[in-house]
Design an enzyme around this catalytic site. Structure first.
Site, PDB file in Angstrom:
ATOM      1  N   LYS A  29       3.487  -6.978   8.609  1.00 33.75           N
ATOM      2  CA  LYS A  29       2.765  -6.104   7.749  1.00 33.75           C
ATOM      3  C   LYS A  29       4.044  -4.843   8.441  1.00 33.75           C
ATOM      4  CE  LYS A  29      -0.984  -2.258   7.955  1.00 33.75           C
ATOM      5  NZ  LYS A  29      -1.983  -2.390   8.452  1.00 33.75           N
TER       6      LYS A  29
ATOM      7  N   ASP B   5     -13.568   1.296   9.609  1.00 31.17           N
ATOM      8  CA  ASP B   5     -13.497   0.936   8.156  1.00 31.17           C
ATOM      9  C   ASP B   5     -13.785  -0.213   8.123  1.00 31.17           C
ATOM     10  OD1 ASP B   5     -12.027   1.472   5.912  1.00 31.17           O
ATOM     11  OD2 ASP B   5     -10.601   0.959   6.095  1.00 31.17           O
TER      12      ASP B   5
ATOM     13  N   MET C 249       1.522   3.127   2.506  1.00 31.51           N
ATOM     14  CA  MET C 249       2.726   3.657   3.880  1.00 31.51           C
ATOM     15  C   MET C 249       2.692   1.821   4.307  1.00 31.51           C
ATOM     16  SD  MET C 249       2.470   6.494   3.999  1.00 31.51           S
ATOM     17  CE  MET C 249       2.860   6.600   6.214  1.00 31.51           C
ATOM     18  N   ALA C 250       2.787   0.527   3.991  1.00 32.53           N
ATOM     19  CA  ALA C 250       3.386  -0.416   4.611  1.00 32.53           C
ATOM     20  C   ALA C 250       3.098  -1.097   3.346  1.00 32.53           C
ATOM     21  CB  ALA C 250       2.199  -0.903   5.608  1.00 32.53           C
TER      22      ALA C 250
ATOM     23  N   GLY D 261       0.966  -1.316  -0.182  1.00 40.74           N
ATOM     24  CA  GLY D 261       0.139   0.274  -0.238  1.00 40.74           C
ATOM     25  C   GLY D 261       0.947   1.358   0.087  1.00 40.74           C
TER      26      GLY D 261
END
Length: 518
Positions: free
Chosen positions: A39, A130, A21-22, A19
């Site tokens: 992760k 989320d 950021m990770a 993604g």
């Protein structure tokens, strides 16, 4: 996979996703020899995101429920980046069913599991914020797992972001108050779950639009979708989950779970059986009829109605069990052991057990499902062993299939023997490498074999003897080099000049003559 990425205690196999950021890797936790998902942050510059990343790990670690992802470890690698090691869930996510209409029983079962997990989240004073298909994963047995708590927030602290007008979550599944950047509580997650239920029952998300503003507007203004007539029984449940005002929704997930159970119960009006004889009052009732006689008749009538109704309900349940078992047998014959998720032998046998926990046919059926899965995995393992796919690819190798069998039956002789045979291959590989003087390669083969079977005696002996063999081979090589460079012994050297023939050196007169004139 980046070869330079090293995480102590883990062996990384491949990258599962990345993604902004990770990124997430499939790995093996060496200490427990189990697959995990790791992760890893992409950088260390964003301190706020790093803090949120660590917070996610602590949040997940504090929650315990089958429908919540399990976290194993939080750590930091050499370059300063943080990582989370968590349960690896290999059955894909709910996104794979987008556009597919699921059966009501399967859809409600998914919502039931998620609501149970969210109840734990909310009871701990948190809101997920989320809940969406991409964050709902499937285990191999069809059970669901809620993941990605990166934006989860304590209820009493939730106004931190909303004061700055920052909307969190995914717009296609956000509650109206979430879209308005208002403080949230558990009822917001219930709304998101309602959107997912509507999507599973109809095959589409009615609120999703072509633009972000329109999607947000739909959540605030569009009424809940109308279900097809065949699903009308679930309309009240859906409408309450999708109420625009939080106060009009279920107050908590426990209420939601109770409503789901009621929605899945058979309609009692359809199973109620009326008494065979209608009890009519006399045309000229006697004023002095004893009250006790009237009360006794009334109670008897009620008991008869209840008994007959219960009998009808029992017959209805037996019919459902018979149907589940028939579907399970058909799925088993067709080879649909655990897939597709909502229509496989394992699923239908378990549905029967939900109605009758001691059903012998269902229990025996699950045993046959397991036996069939074991036989299939052993066959695949032998095929990969013959093809030389010992440990790679990670999810399609001999080692993978043998270990799957051992996960079901830890002392399975066939799988244990297969593991041993793989390890013995690495004994052969290492010996061949020694013959070729590839000592580093030999040690790598030894370690690979020990990763497969840590107590393999042949490999342990090779590892313990490695340094001696290398030293012995190097010493032998030096000795050979010295032998090739050493001069010939003096006794073998010729003392006569190269220009003099042998005959002249053997005749003394010629030697004297040569000396006089030289």
């Amino acid at each position: 996979m980046e070869r330079t990425l090293q995480i102590p205690g883990y062996r990384l196999h491949k990258r599962l996703g990345k993604g902004g950021m990770a990124e997430v890797y499939l790995a093996t936790q060496l200490s427990l020899d189990r697959e995990v998902a790791i992760k890893v942050l992409l950088n260390t510059e964003d301190e706020a995101f790093t803090e949120r990343f660590i917070q996610e790990g602590h949040i997940i670690a504090s929650l315990h429920h089958p429908a919540i992802i399990t976290i194993y470890d939080i750590g930091q690698i050499g370059d300063g980046r943080h990582y989370l090691a968590m349960e690896y869930v290999g059955g894909g996510d709910l996104v794979q069913y987008r556009g597919t209409v699921l059966s009501p029983s399967r859809a409600l079962d998914i919502v039931r599991q998620l609501a149970g997990g969210l109840a734990v989240v909310h009871d701990n004073g948190l809101v997920h914020r989320d809940v969406k298909p991409a964050n709902i994963l499937f285990r191999n047995d069809g059970s669901v797992v809620l993941t990605d708590f990166g934006v989860a927030k304590a209820v009493e602290l939730d106004n931190e972001l909303t004061h700055f007008g920052v909307a969190v979550g995914s717009p296609a599944y956000s509650s109206p108050e979430q879209a308005r950047c208002e403080p949230l509580d558990g009822r917001s997650d219930i709304y998101s779950l309602g959107v997912i239920l509507a999507e599973m029952l109809t095959g589409t998300n009615p609120f999703r639009a072509g633009s972000y503003p329109q999607t947000v507007l739909n959540h605030m203004q569009m009424p809940p979708p109308r279900l097809p007539p065949a699903l009308a029984a679930y309309q009240p449940l859906l409408e309450r989950m999708l109420a625009k005002q939080p106060d009009e929704r279920f107050a908590n997930c426990q209420e939601l779970l109770e409503a789901i159970e009621e929605a899945t119960e058979p309609d009692m009006d359809m199973t109620r059986i009326a008494p065979a004889i209608a009890l009519k009052p006399s045309a000229k009732p006697r004023a002095h009829r004893p009250v006790r006689r009237w009360l006794t008749a009334t109670v008897a009538t009620l008991l008869l109605a209840v008994a007959l109704g219960a009998g009808g309900f029992k017959l209805y349940q037996q019919h459902r069990i018979h149907d589940y078992l028939a579907r399970a047998e058909q799925s088993l014959v067709s080879g649909r052991l655990v897939t597709p998720a909502q229509d496989n032998a394992d699923y239908w046998f378990r549905q029967a057990l939900r109605l009758d926990t001691e059903n012998a046919q269902a229990i025996e059926g699950l045993k046959r499902v397991l036996e069939a899965r074991i036989a299939g995995y052993l066959e695949l393992a032998e095929a990969r062993l013959a093809e030389g796919q010992l440990i790679e690819p990670v999810e399609d190798s001999a080692l993978y299939y043998y270990r799957q069998v051992l996960g079901w039956v830890p002392d399975h002789a066939g799988a244990l023997d297969g593991i041993h045979r793989i390890a013995q291959r690495y004994v052969d590989f290492s010996e061949a490498a020694y013959q070729q003087r590839e000592y580093t390669q030999a040690l790598e083969h030894i370690q690979q074999g020990l990763d497969v079977e840590p107590d393999n005696q042949a490999l342990l002996a090779l590892r313990d003897d490695h340094a001696r063999r290398v030293a012995q081979a190097q010493a032998q090589a030096r000795a050979n080099q010295l032998a090739t460079r050493a001069p010939a012994p003096s006794s073998t050297r010729s003392t006569r000049p190269a220009s003099q023939p042998a005959q002249e050196q053997s005749n003394p007169i010629k030697r004297l003559w040569n000396r006089i004139f030289q």
